[in-house]
Scaffold this motif. Sequence first.
Motif, mmCIF file in Angstrom:
data_model
loop_
_atom_site.group_PDB
_atom_site.id
_atom_site.type_symbol
_atom_site.label_atom_id
_atom_site.label_comp_id
_atom_site.label_asym_id
_atom_site.label_seq_id
_atom_site.Cartn_x
_atom_site.Cartn_y
_atom_site.Cartn_z
ATOM 1 N N ALA A 4 -43.630 -36.370 -16.785
ATOM 2 C CA ALA A 4 -43.390 -35.506 -15.838
ATOM 3 C C ALA A 4 -43.066 -34.137 -16.552
ATOM 4 C CB ALA A 4 -42.061 -35.976 -15.162
ATOM 5 N N ARG A 6 -40.448 -32.724 -15.791
ATOM 6 C CA ARG A 6 -38.771 -32.406 -15.937
ATOM 7 C C ARG A 6 -38.286 -33.137 -17.290
ATOM 8 N NH1 ARG A 6 -36.288 -34.884 -10.406
ATOM 9 N NH2 ARG A 6 -38.400 -34.753 -9.196
ATOM 10 N N LEU A 116 -40.558 -43.626 -21.314
ATOM 11 C CA LEU A 116 -39.800 -42.817 -21.499
ATOM 12 C C LEU A 116 -39.408 -42.472 -23.021
ATOM 13 C CD1 LEU A 116 -36.433 -42.258 -19.971
ATOM 14 C CD2 LEU A 116 -36.041 -43.165 -22.109
ATOM 15 N N THR A 131 -39.656 -38.289 -19.185
ATOM 16 C CA THR A 131 -39.892 -39.325 -18.368
ATOM 17 C C THR A 131 -41.363 -39.473 -17.927
ATOM 18 O OG1 THR A 131 -39.253 -38.280 -16.530
ATOM 19 C CG2 THR A 131 -37.387 -39.539 -17.694
ATOM 20 N N THR A 133 -43.823 -40.189 -14.700
ATOM 21 C CA THR A 133 -43.771 -40.098 -13.214
ATOM 22 C C THR A 133 -43.152 -40.984 -12.623
ATOM 23 O OG1 THR A 133 -46.196 -40.514 -12.966
ATOM 24 C CG2 THR A 133 -45.543 -38.193 -13.197
ATOM 25 N N THR A 135 -41.205 -43.328 -13.869
ATOM 26 C CA THR A 135 -39.742 -43.419 -14.546
ATOM 27 C C THR A 135 -38.869 -42.561 -13.825
ATOM 28 O OG1 THR A 135 -40.701 -44.031 -16.458
ATOM 29 C CG2 THR A 135 -38.572 -43.100 -16.562
ATOM 30 N N GLU A 136 -39.229 -41.024 -13.503
ATOM 31 C CA GLU A 136 -38.254 -40.221 -12.996
ATOM 32 C C GLU A 136 -37.963 -40.648 -11.698
ATOM 33 O OE1 GLU A 136 -41.382 -36.738 -11.229
ATOM 34 O OE2 GLU A 136 -40.263 -36.439 -12.967
ATOM 35 N N THR A 140 -33.495 -40.014 -12.669
ATOM 36 C CA THR A 140 -33.623 -38.518 -12.263
ATOM 37 C C THR A 140 -33.262 -37.607 -13.310
ATOM 38 O OG1 THR A 140 -31.216 -38.639 -11.335
ATOM 39 C CG2 THR A 140 -33.336 -39.210 -9.818
ATOM 40 N N ASP A 141 -33.358 -36.403 -13.103
ATOM 41 C CA ASP A 141 -32.817 -35.206 -14.051
ATOM 42 C C ASP A 141 -31.211 -35.294 -14.024
ATOM 43 O OD1 ASP A 141 -35.316 -34.167 -14.083
ATOM 44 O OD2 ASP A 141 -34.696 -32.602 -12.960
ATOM 45 N N CYS A 144 -30.458 -38.333 -16.357
ATOM 46 C CA CYS A 144 -30.488 -38.072 -17.940
ATOM 47 C C CYS A 144 -29.710 -37.268 -18.309
ATOM 48 C CB CYS A 144 -32.027 -37.790 -17.935
ATOM 49 S SG CYS A 144 -33.285 -38.911 -17.782
#
Length: 177
Positions: A4, A6, A116, A131, A133, A135-136, A140-141, A144
């Motif tokens: 991702a 992010r 990850l 991460t 897609t 995993t996220e 989440t942001d 993390c």
Amino acid sequence: MKIATRIFILFLTVNFLSCKGNAQESETAEKKIEISKTTKPTLPESIGIINDYGEVFTEPQRAELSKILYDYDIETTRQIVVVTIDSIKPYDNIHRYATDLGQTWGVGTAEKNNGLTIVLCKPCRQIGIATGTGTELILTDEICKKVIEEKIIPEFKNDEFYLGIKKGVLALIEKWK
């Protein structure tokens, strides 16, 4: 594995955490280097689930962290890879480096995008978490960011890099169950 976009970038020298997402951009003191989308820089080869190129960990620490990560992978099929490096050159941020590394190495399973990648550049004073897609959806942001700020950074400030990574990994695993 598709990683991702992010990601978090940690600058230990100033403003400890900066979200590398849609709304914010973080500038480093280094000159921006454009990386061609058609020609990717050579990345190191994966040597396992722990890739201690920066020689941050002792052999017993690598063994202990490997066991934690392999056990988690066997239990869940989710893969976490830890990488230490001395430089992110020719990249200008650890986000792109971690993302490209995770994609090149195929961290996680292709079907679930459940990998990850944690990259620590001790001389750069940066840490990045990339991460997949899948995993996220769980990590989440915000999760993390909180792990970096509350588990990893306090140990790094005491030059306890292994302990910071271990605490961060264990916190991420706990949230990823």
